[in-house]
Design an enzyme around this catalytic site. Sequence first.
Site, PDB file in Angstrom:
ATOM      1  CG  HIS A  61      -0.368   0.074   2.547  1.00  0.00           C
ATOM      2  ND1 HIS A  61       0.560  -0.837   3.015  1.00  0.00           N
ATOM      3  CD2 HIS A  61      -0.557   0.968   3.564  1.00  0.00           C
ATOM      4  CE1 HIS A  61       0.901  -0.514   4.258  1.00  0.00           C
ATOM      5  NE2 HIS A  61       0.248   0.590   4.611  1.00  0.00           N
ATOM      6  CG  HIS A  63      -0.039   4.240   4.937  1.00  0.00           C
ATOM      7  ND1 HIS A  63      -0.808   3.400   5.699  1.00  0.00           N
ATOM      8  CD2 HIS A  63      -0.802   5.344   4.698  1.00  0.00           C
ATOM      9  CE1 HIS A  63      -1.988   3.983   5.922  1.00  0.00           C
ATOM     10  NE2 HIS A  63      -2.006   5.160   5.319  1.00  0.00           N
ATOM     11  CG  ASP A  65       4.951   2.705   7.113  1.00  0.00           C
ATOM     12  OD1 ASP A  65       4.063   3.198   6.391  1.00  0.00           O
ATOM     13  OD2 ASP A  65       4.702   1.861   7.996  1.00  0.00           O
ATOM     14  CG  HIS A  66       4.220  -0.299   4.079  1.00  0.00           C
ATOM     15  ND1 HIS A  66       4.230  -1.617   4.503  1.00  0.00           N
ATOM     16  CD2 HIS A  66       3.793   0.431   5.140  1.00  0.00           C
ATOM     17  CE1 HIS A  66       3.815  -1.665   5.763  1.00  0.00           C
ATOM     18  NE2 HIS A  66       3.543  -0.439   6.171  1.00  0.00           N
ATOM     19  CG  HIS A 139      -3.894  -0.354   6.496  1.00  0.00           C
ATOM     20  ND1 HIS A 139      -3.760  -0.218   7.858  1.00  0.00           N
ATOM     21  CD2 HIS A 139      -2.847   0.335   5.957  1.00  0.00           C
ATOM     22  CE1 HIS A 139      -2.689   0.518   8.114  1.00  0.00           C
ATOM     23  NE2 HIS A 139      -2.125   0.867   6.982  1.00  0.00           N
ATOM     24  CG  ASP A 209       0.720  -1.626   7.593  1.00  0.00           C
ATOM     25  OD1 ASP A 209       1.606  -2.482   7.777  1.00  0.00           O
ATOM     26  OD2 ASP A 209       0.913  -0.401   7.660  1.00  0.00           O
ATOM     27  CG  HIS A 267       3.907  -2.398  10.770  1.00  0.00           C
ATOM     28  ND1 HIS A 267       3.055  -1.568  11.451  1.00  0.00           N
ATOM     29  CD2 HIS A 267       4.147  -1.790   9.585  1.00  0.00           C
ATOM     30  CE1 HIS A 267       2.769  -0.513  10.686  1.00  0.00           C
ATOM     31  NE2 HIS A 267       3.423  -0.623   9.546  1.00  0.00           N
TER      32      HIS A 267
END
Length: 300
Positions: A61, A63, A65-66, A139, A209, A267
């Site tokens: 996805h 976000h 941090d990914h 999510h 997530d 995570h």
Amino acid sequence: MFAVTILGNNSAVPAFDRHPTSQVVTLDGNNYLVDCGEGTQIQLINYKIRRSKISHIFISHLHGDHYFGLIGLINSLSLLGHKQEMHVFGPSPLKEIIELQLKVADTQLCYPLEIHHITEAATLLDNEKLRVKCFRTNHRIECYGFTFEQKKQPRKLNLEKAKEFDIPAVFYDRLKNGENYTRKDGTLVENESVTLPAEAGKKYAFCADTKYDETLIPHIEGADMIYHETTYLDNLRERAESRFHSTTKQAALIAQKAGVKKLLIGHFSSKYDTLEEFEAEAREVFQNTELALEGVCYEV
Ligand SMILES: [Zn+2]
Ligand SMILES: [Zn+2]
């Protein structure tokens, strides 16, 4: 070997020497990258994983941090003279984001880059060794988990028996693929008399997530190993719920209900400086739980 190496096990903000999400699934010398948080390139170098062996990247996805490390990796591969096709899978508008980043820098990649948008549960890759599928998780934004299913292994050769029947070594690979052997005098050697049944292919699932959601179970059922996020310890269930994340015991309960063999958890929220409690809590519900530690390679 079928294994997963963790490059990043932290959530949004890098902390305590932990990096945002990224991991490498390795099968028979091929590397498949799952998520590409900031710092992924450095982690690949730290753990001596060859970037040139990566042919597919799966982004769960958008976000940061990914995937904030993705443009850097794409760019570096070009600078390093990468030649093979690279396939990236992720939700829309990943393609537009990457293309804009390349365009404003006037960057021409020296290898073919194909970005495929995923929009629903589907099979993303299907070759002779591996099948990769994606499934929706629950999510805050559109997010996908991935399953990696190893294809059935070749049959095992019983070398002594093969020699007994005078079968030439050049025919061994065909025996492993299930063929019978006909001897010069016309007599048939049945495959079953010189080989043992193949082991079933193994399955790994990356659950991305997600908040606690039992609709994930049919996708990961019976897997040999799954990775499930545990952003928080179990006393922060409400916070986890409101932020579309999971706690230790929730991840463990999914593992238990899905009948998987092993659970990796990661995570972790940047609010925690140590991780022992994560493991202890998850194990109260699902014994075969391990922390997904950076630099560690977990065999599926
Ligand atoms: Zn995240
Ligand atoms: Zn997220």
